[in-house]
Scaffold this motif. Structure first.
Motif, PDB file in Angstrom:
ATOM      1  N   PHE A  42       0.825  -1.200   0.000  1.00 12.14           N
ATOM      2  CA  PHE A  42       0.000   0.000   0.000  1.00 12.14           C
ATOM      3  C   PHE A  42       0.863   1.256   0.000  1.00 12.14           C
ATOM      4  CE2 PHE A  42      -4.163  -1.784   2.043  1.00 12.14           C
ATOM      5  CZ  PHE A  42      -4.328  -2.614   0.944  1.00 12.14           C
ATOM      6  N   ALA A  43       1.915   1.234   0.793  1.00 12.71           N
ATOM      7  CA  ALA A  43       2.789   2.406   0.882  1.00 12.71           C
ATOM      8  C   ALA A  43       3.479   2.680  -0.447  1.00 12.71           C
ATOM      9  CB  ALA A  43       3.810   2.208   1.994  1.00 12.71           C
ATOM     10  N   LEU A  44       4.017   1.629  -1.080  1.00 13.80           N
ATOM     11  CA  LEU A  44       4.673   1.818  -2.383  1.00 13.80           C
ATOM     12  C   LEU A  44       3.664   2.240  -3.444  1.00 13.80           C
ATOM     13  CD1 LEU A  44       7.359  -0.976  -2.953  1.00 13.80           C
ATOM     14  CD2 LEU A  44       7.679   1.421  -2.353  1.00 13.80           C
ATOM     15  N   GLY A  45       2.501   1.629  -3.403  1.00 14.09           N
ATOM     16  CA  GLY A  45       1.478   1.965  -4.384  1.00 14.09           C
ATOM     17  C   GLY A  45       1.026   3.408  -4.271  1.00 14.09           C
ATOM     18  N   ALA A  46       0.906   3.907  -3.054  1.00 12.22           N
ATOM     19  CA  ALA A  46       0.503   5.297  -2.857  1.00 12.22           C
ATOM     20  C   ALA A  46       1.532   6.245  -3.452  1.00 12.22           C
ATOM     21  CB  ALA A  46       0.315   5.580  -1.367  1.00 12.22           C
ATOM     22  N   TYR A  47       2.827   5.924  -3.278  1.00  9.66           N
ATOM     23  CA  TYR A  47       3.866   6.774  -3.856  1.00  9.66           C
ATOM     24  C   TYR A  47       3.824   6.734  -5.388  1.00  9.66           C
ATOM     25  CZ  TYR A  47       8.310   8.898  -4.986  1.00  9.66           C
ATOM     26  OH  TYR A  47       9.273   9.727  -5.512  1.00  9.66           O
ATOM     27  N   TYR A  69      -8.969  -0.257   3.353  1.00  9.89           N
ATOM     28  CA  TYR A  69      -8.886  -1.000   2.089  1.00  9.89           C
ATOM     29  C   TYR A  69      -8.696  -2.503   2.298  1.00  9.89           C
ATOM     30  CZ  TYR A  69      -7.867   3.627   0.067  1.00  9.89           C
ATOM     31  OH  TYR A  69      -7.908   4.936  -0.309  1.00  9.89           O
ATOM     32  N   LEU A  70      -8.273  -2.884   3.495  1.00  8.47           N
ATOM     33  CA  LEU A  70      -7.893  -4.284   3.716  1.00  8.47           C
ATOM     34  C   LEU A  70      -8.995  -5.283   3.360  1.00  8.47           C
ATOM     35  CD1 LEU A  70      -5.785  -4.084   7.010  1.00  8.47           C
ATOM     36  CD2 LEU A  70      -4.963  -4.345   4.667  1.00  8.47           C
ATOM     37  N   PRO A  71     -10.248  -5.070   3.749  1.00  6.85           N
ATOM     38  CA  PRO A  71     -11.269  -6.065   3.414  1.00  6.85           C
ATOM     39  C   PRO A  71     -11.425  -6.288   1.907  1.00  6.85           C
ATOM     40  CG  PRO A  71     -12.080  -4.558   5.090  1.00  6.85           C
ATOM     41  CD  PRO A  71     -10.807  -3.970   4.564  1.00  6.85           C
ATOM     42  N   TYR A  72     -11.134  -5.258   1.110  1.00  4.96           N
ATOM     43  CA  TYR A  72     -11.328  -5.367  -0.337  1.00  4.96           C
ATOM     44  C   TYR A  72     -10.093  -5.926  -1.048  1.00  4.96           C
ATOM     45  CZ  TYR A  72     -14.830  -2.171   1.401  1.00  4.96           C
ATOM     46  OH  TYR A  72     -15.829  -1.598   2.153  1.00  4.96           O
ATOM     47  N   ASN A  73      -9.103  -6.309  -0.275  1.00  7.18           N
ATOM     48  CA  ASN A  73      -7.895  -6.923  -0.817  1.00  7.18           C
ATOM     49  C   ASN A  73      -7.593  -8.276  -0.176  1.00  7.18           C
ATOM     50  OD1 ASN A  73      -6.141  -4.726  -2.537  1.00  7.18           O
ATOM     51  ND2 ASN A  73      -7.399  -3.729  -0.985  1.00  7.18           N
ATOM     52  N   GLU A  74      -8.531  -8.768   0.628  1.00  8.36           N
ATOM     53  CA  GLU A  74      -8.248  -9.936   1.451  1.00  8.36           C
ATOM     54  C   GLU A  74      -7.887 -11.182   0.649  1.00  8.36           C
ATOM     55  OE1 GLU A  74     -11.662 -10.775   3.791  1.00  8.36           O
ATOM     56  OE2 GLU A  74     -12.977 -11.211   2.084  1.00  8.36           O
ATOM     57  N   GLY A  75      -8.480 -11.353  -0.513  1.00 14.89           N
ATOM     58  CA  GLY A  75      -8.197 -12.546  -1.310  1.00 14.89           C
ATOM     59  C   GLY A  75      -7.113 -12.359  -2.347  1.00 14.89           C
ATOM     60  N   ALA A 126      -3.198  11.213   7.902  1.00 16.89           N
ATOM     61  CA  ALA A 126      -4.593  10.766   7.792  1.00 16.89           C
ATOM     62  C   ALA A 126      -4.774   9.825   6.611  1.00 16.89           C
ATOM     63  CB  ALA A 126      -5.516  11.975   7.657  1.00 16.89           C
ATOM     64  N   ARG A 127      -4.085  10.100   5.502  1.00 13.57           N
ATOM     65  CA  ARG A 127      -4.191   9.223   4.329  1.00 13.57           C
ATOM     66  C   ARG A 127      -3.643   7.856   4.649  1.00 13.57           C
ATOM     67  NH1 ARG A 127      -6.359   6.620   0.905  1.00 13.57           N
ATOM     68  NH2 ARG A 127      -5.468   6.274  -1.165  1.00 13.57           N
ATOM     69  N   ALA A 128      -2.540   7.818   5.375  1.00 15.05           N
ATOM     70  CA  ALA A 128      -1.967   6.521   5.744  1.00 15.05           C
ATOM     71  C   ALA A 128      -2.950   5.716   6.588  1.00 15.05           C
ATOM     72  CB  ALA A 128      -0.658   6.733   6.506  1.00 15.05           C
ATOM     73  N   GLU A 129      -3.707   6.384   7.434  1.00 22.18           N
ATOM     74  CA  GLU A 129      -4.693   5.695   8.257  1.00 22.18           C
ATOM     75  C   GLU A 129      -5.834   5.127   7.418  1.00 22.18           C
ATOM     76  OE1 GLU A 129      -4.679   4.920  11.553  1.00 22.18           O
ATOM     77  OE2 GLU A 129      -2.589   5.585  11.411  1.00 22.18           O
ATOM     78  N   GLU A 130      -6.116   5.766   6.289  1.00 22.30           N
ATOM     79  CA  GLU A 130      -7.188   5.283   5.419  1.00 22.30           C
ATOM     80  C   GLU A 130      -6.865   3.922   4.806  1.00 22.30           C
ATOM     81  OE1 GLU A 130      -7.946   8.203   2.471  1.00 22.30           O
ATOM     82  OE2 GLU A 130      -8.615   9.727   3.879  1.00 22.30           O
TER      83      GLU A 130
END
Length: 399
Positions: free
Chosen positions: A16-21, A39-45, A31-35
């Motif tokens: 997530f961190a690399l993707g955001a950059y 996203y975790l439930p939508y990436n679980e699989g 605050a964005r990092a906390e968001e």
């Protein structure tokens, strides 16, 4: 350096961190990092791999287990997403390493196809991917839809927020998956993000109580734009019903935009419709999708034309080999070994991108040769053209 699969929680500080950059404005706020946690439930699989050195994540890539229609057959497809790397670790082969392992693992789990949106098409072409059409954007004034306002159209429309109508939306996209070449949809755990965010209106067309069309949309402001997403319809009546609904916004918005498949012709929808149709492809940030076969077995049983040709698939870790492609029964039969040479059928040499281009219907066999994706003699081209007629795939899912 090590390559490993990360857990859901680890995505917060790795992929997530690399993707955001790579794909967002930066530096990001706290605050964005906390968001990210939301996203975790939508990436679980998803399957997410990273390259690490010590505690530093150098590169990341994910695969989403999806399904895609190829010439009438729905097959497991790996949607590659979130490919990103540390700015100090780029152009060192880390992404190449990740993609090889990621596709190895997805193929081993039974995924026969793969698709993605490239940051640079030529990079992914080296992995056997070939370009697919990008959906077009049609833009027009609601005033030009006026002739539909007085039309007495059979059927009806439904209007609600996507959070309320999500079940109908999902069921209709499942129907499109079965009916439309190239169509793909997310797994349920990811798709429900559309419902949970609840940021779109859902418009549906119905005939005899059955949904025949659906589109999600937003309005940015009074006097602004009604921005519709993919216009999904099964027939012209469904499209007319939804355009009639949009016509009622003539005193609310100045412009309507809607996403349409590459083979849709909005200039023929109405007599006086002034419409601008555009497909903008640029890098970075506005790419057309790409796709490829991951397993030759994906071809077995596909509905095809009555061609018969022997192909040598070369230069690919997943497809390499010699095969007879026989479509004389209307379903593709794969033949290997000595039986593949019986009758001396025409022969062609194809790369992974070359055979993928033919199966997805985006290139003629002559174009495959011209693009350097294989060697296709005239007699083999004729048979391949009969097997795989040109057909415009419509990927739909944007990942």
């Amino acid at each position: 350096m090590t390559v490993r699969r990360v857990s859901a929680e680890e995505r917060l500080t790795t992929s997530f961190a690399l993707g955001a950059y790579a794909f967002e404005a930066s530096p990001r706020s706290v605050a964005r990092a906390e968001e990210f946690r939301g996203y975790l439930p939508y990436n679980e699989g998803n399957r997410t791999l990273v390259v690490e050195e010590g505690r530093t994540t150098l590169a990341a890539a994910s695969a989403i287990p999806m399904r895609q229609n190829v010439r009438g057959e729905v097959l497991p497809m790996a949607g590659v997403a979130g490919v990103s790397s540390h700015p100090l670790a780029r152009r060192k082969g880390h992404v190449r390493t990740l993609l090889h392992q990621l596709l190895d693992e997805m193929r081993d789990e039974g995924h026969q196809l793969s698709a993605l949106y490239p940051f640079r098409p030529s990079f992914y072409a080296r992995f056997g991917y070939v370009g697919l059409p990008k959906p077009r954007t049609a833009a027009f004034s609601p005033a030009d839809l006026g002739e539909l306002l007085a039309a007495d159209l059979p059927g009806e429309v439904g209007w609600e927020r996507i959070g309320e109508g999500y079940r109908d939306w999902r069921a209709f996209t499942e129907r499109c998956l079965n009916d439309r070449h190239g169509f793909s949809i997310f797994p349920g755990y990811r798709d429900v993000g559309l419902r949970d965010r609840d940021e779109h209106w859902l418009l549906t067309a119905r005939s005899g109580g059955t949904i025949t069309g659906a589109v999600t949309y937003r309005i940015d402001d009074h006097g602004g734009t009604l921005a519709a997403d993919d216009l999904l319809v099964t027939d012209p009546l469904a499209r007319a019903l939804m355009l009639q609904f949009f016509a009622r916004h003539v005193d609310q918005v100045e412009r309507i935009t809607v996403q349409i498949p590459a083979d849709e012709l909005p200039e023929l929808w109405l007599t006086d419709l002034a419409v601008h149709v555009e497909a903008r492809v640029a890098r970075p940030g506005s790419s057309a999708p790409m796709a490829r076969l991951l397993a030759v077995d994906a071809l077995a049983g596909l509905p095809v034309g009555p061609g018969r040709v022997r192909v040598e698939l070369t230069g690919d870790r997943w497809l390499a080999g010699s095969y007879l492609l026989d479509g004389t029964t209307g379903r593709l039969e794969l033949v290997t070994g000595a039986a593949a040479t019986v009758g001396s059928p025409p022969a062609a040499t194809l790369t992974a991108a070359g055979v993928s281009a033919l199966v997805y219907g985006v290139l003629d066999p002559v174009e495959v040769g011209l693009r350097g994706l294989g060697e296709v003699p005239v007699d083999a081209a004729a048979e391949l053209r009969r097997l795989f007629p040109r057909q415009a795939p419509y990927l739909f899912a944007d990942f």
